[in-house]
Design an enzyme around this catalytic site. Structure first.
Site, mmCIF file in Angstrom:
data_model
loop_
_atom_site.group_PDB
_atom_site.id
_atom_site.type_symbol
_atom_site.label_atom_id
_atom_site.label_comp_id
_atom_site.label_asym_id
_atom_site.label_seq_id
_atom_site.Cartn_x
_atom_site.Cartn_y
_atom_site.Cartn_z
ATOM 1 N N ASP A 129 -0.979 5.148 -6.802
ATOM 2 C CA ASP A 129 -1.871 5.171 -5.634
ATOM 3 C C ASP A 129 -2.340 6.605 -5.451
ATOM 4 O OD1 ASP A 129 -2.067 2.541 -4.549
ATOM 5 O OD2 ASP A 129 -0.009 2.681 -3.858
ATOM 6 N N ARG A 176 -0.638 11.153 -4.609
ATOM 7 C CA ARG A 176 0.768 11.379 -4.983
ATOM 8 C C ARG A 176 1.016 12.751 -5.586
ATOM 9 N NH1 ARG A 176 1.869 7.663 -1.503
ATOM 10 N NH2 ARG A 176 1.629 5.504 -2.210
ATOM 11 N N ARG A 204 -8.787 6.402 5.203
ATOM 12 C CA ARG A 204 -8.834 5.957 3.803
ATOM 13 C C ARG A 204 -10.121 5.172 3.541
ATOM 14 N NH1 ARG A 204 -3.513 2.562 3.145
ATOM 15 N NH2 ARG A 204 -4.168 2.458 0.957
ATOM 16 N N LYS A 220 -9.520 -2.640 -2.945
ATOM 17 C CA LYS A 220 -8.478 -3.165 -2.062
ATOM 18 C C LYS A 220 -8.897 -2.938 -0.601
ATOM 19 C CE LYS A 220 -5.741 1.100 -2.346
ATOM 20 N NZ LYS A 220 -4.538 1.749 -2.875
ATOM 21 N N HIS A 221 -8.438 -3.775 0.359
ATOM 22 C CA HIS A 221 -7.472 -4.870 0.248
ATOM 23 C C HIS A 221 -8.199 -6.149 0.629
ATOM 24 C CE1 HIS A 221 -5.274 -1.130 1.214
ATOM 25 N NE2 HIS A 221 -4.324 -1.591 0.406
ATOM 26 N N HIS A 265 2.997 -3.081 5.906
ATOM 27 C CA HIS A 265 4.245 -2.536 5.359
ATOM 28 C C HIS A 265 5.438 -2.953 6.226
ATOM 29 C CE1 HIS A 265 1.292 0.166 3.447
ATOM 30 N NE2 HIS A 265 2.200 0.322 2.503
ATOM 31 N N ASP A 302 -0.332 -6.968 -3.686
ATOM 32 C CA ASP A 302 0.154 -5.730 -3.091
ATOM 33 C C ASP A 302 1.681 -5.743 -3.198
ATOM 34 O OD1 ASP A 302 0.190 -3.275 -1.823
ATOM 35 O OD2 ASP A 302 -1.041 -3.893 -0.128
#
Length: 360
Positions: free
Chosen positions: A64, A72, A147, A177-178, A190, A260
């Site tokens: 990601d 990351r 995002r 996504k998503h 999450h 996901d």
């Protein structure tokens, strides 16, 4: 045709341990996803990716890496990419007396972002980043937030297509996504089970529009762990209505579908009942997913990963899940399309230096 390998798993540290190597050799494992804990330096990341490919060249190495707060790798030379909202804001900054200039600058910047993102990752051996985010920015979802490119599906689609063009220039595929849209719900999948009560017509008109317009450009799609009860009481990633009926049938998408993360709270309840990781994986695969992700489960003894591998193996023997050649072909199509440029060569490449100048 090689064997369908639907599982995308994770590893614990910056080097492969014995358990990682055993899991990555399993024929049902098709790749892995990297996190910040797998990073120390560019040299270490490059060596890690090479060691993964030495085990199996057909393992897809994913991450990601969108820009902004979801990136990351941020040190040792990696460019700090802007959040996608910055591109949407640039779109709306039209120059005086020159209508559309902001939009054109934004699309050029988006292509530059895609190229820098893809080229830097590929120089270290990473195959695919799960980007772009196609969710609309309604200002409701904290987990999406900046995002997202914009609230307008047309702006989102054109900026995403421009970013995908930059990825393609680097040899990297893409993942929208998503699906069909996470931006309208406040809950974070999450930790909770988000529910979007809008009608199918409203969702198709707004949130899902980028998937219709980009159906022939998207290499892969990741559905949301969100329930849209007007269509199905299952989350989209476990719903054949959404994946086969709407995404593939109605919108014409032909690429790979990733679930996901199956460890997320939104993936662990189906029809109001808690499910195991294996049950969630089977539900996703049987609903139309080609690949399923299980993240952050390698820490400690990795029992959850081993249970999923064993559970999916048993399910295959029992006829509860059928490996599909089409799914394997879609996975293999996600690998880079050309040889990567080394880091040192990339740093002096004119196209790369020009792209850096275009970043917002």
């Amino acid at each position: 045709m090689s064997y369908h390998a639907p599982l995308i798993i994770d590893i614990a540290g910056c080097q492969l341990n014995k358990a990682d190597k055993k899991r990555l050799k399993h024929p049902l494992v098709g790749g892995l996803i990297l996190f910040a804990r797998n990073w120390e330096s560019r040299e270490q990341l490059t060596e890690l990716c090479a060691s993964i490919k030495k085990i199996r060249a057909d393992l897809l190495i994913c991450v990601d890496h969108e820009g902004g707060r979801v990136q990351r790798f941020k040190t040792d030379g990696f460019t700090h990419l802007p959040p996608m909202r910055a591109l949407g804001e640039l779109w709306r900054q039209d120059g005086q007396g020159n209508e559309g200039e902001g939009a054109m600058r934004a699309t050029a910047a988006a292509t530059a972002c895609g190229y820098v993102l893809g080229a830097e990752l590929r120089a270290c051996g990473v195959d695919l980043s799960f980007t772009p985010v196609l969710d609309l920015d309604y200002g409701a979802s904290s987990v999406i937030g900046d995002r997202a490119f914009d609230a307008d599906a047309r702006v989102v689609s054109l900026l995403a297509k421009s970013l995908m063009h930059g990825l393609l220039q680097s040899g990297m595929a893409n993942c929208g996504k998503h699906f069909p849209g996470h931006g309208h719900v406040t809950a974070d999948s999450h930790t909770d089970m988000p529910v979007d009560t809008r009608s199918l017509a409203a969702i198709l008109q707004d949130d899902a529009a980028p998937y219709r317009w980009l159906a022939n450009s998207l290499a892969s799609v990741m559905p949301a762990h969100v329930v849209y009860p007007a269509v199905d009481d299952r989350p989209a990633g476990f719903s054949s209505k959404w994946l086969n009926g709407i995404l593939r049938g109605q919108l014409g998408f032909t690429g790979a579908i990733f679930s996901d993360d199956l460890s997320m709270a939104g993936a662990r309840v189906i029809h109001g009942q808690p499910v195991s990781t294996t049950q969630a994986a089977l539900a996703a695969l049987n609903a139309g997913c080609d690949l399923v992700l299980l993240c952050n489960q390698s820490l400690g003894d990795g029992a959850e990963i081993d249970a999923l591998i064993e559970g999916l193996t048993k399910a295959q023997y029992r006829g509860q899940w059928e490996p599909l050649e089409a799914s394997q072909a879609r996975r293999l199509a996600l690998f880079p399309t050309k040889r990567a440029t080394s880091w040192d060569a990339l740093m002096v490449q004119p196209a790369y230096m020009q792209a850096l100048d275009l970043l917002p």
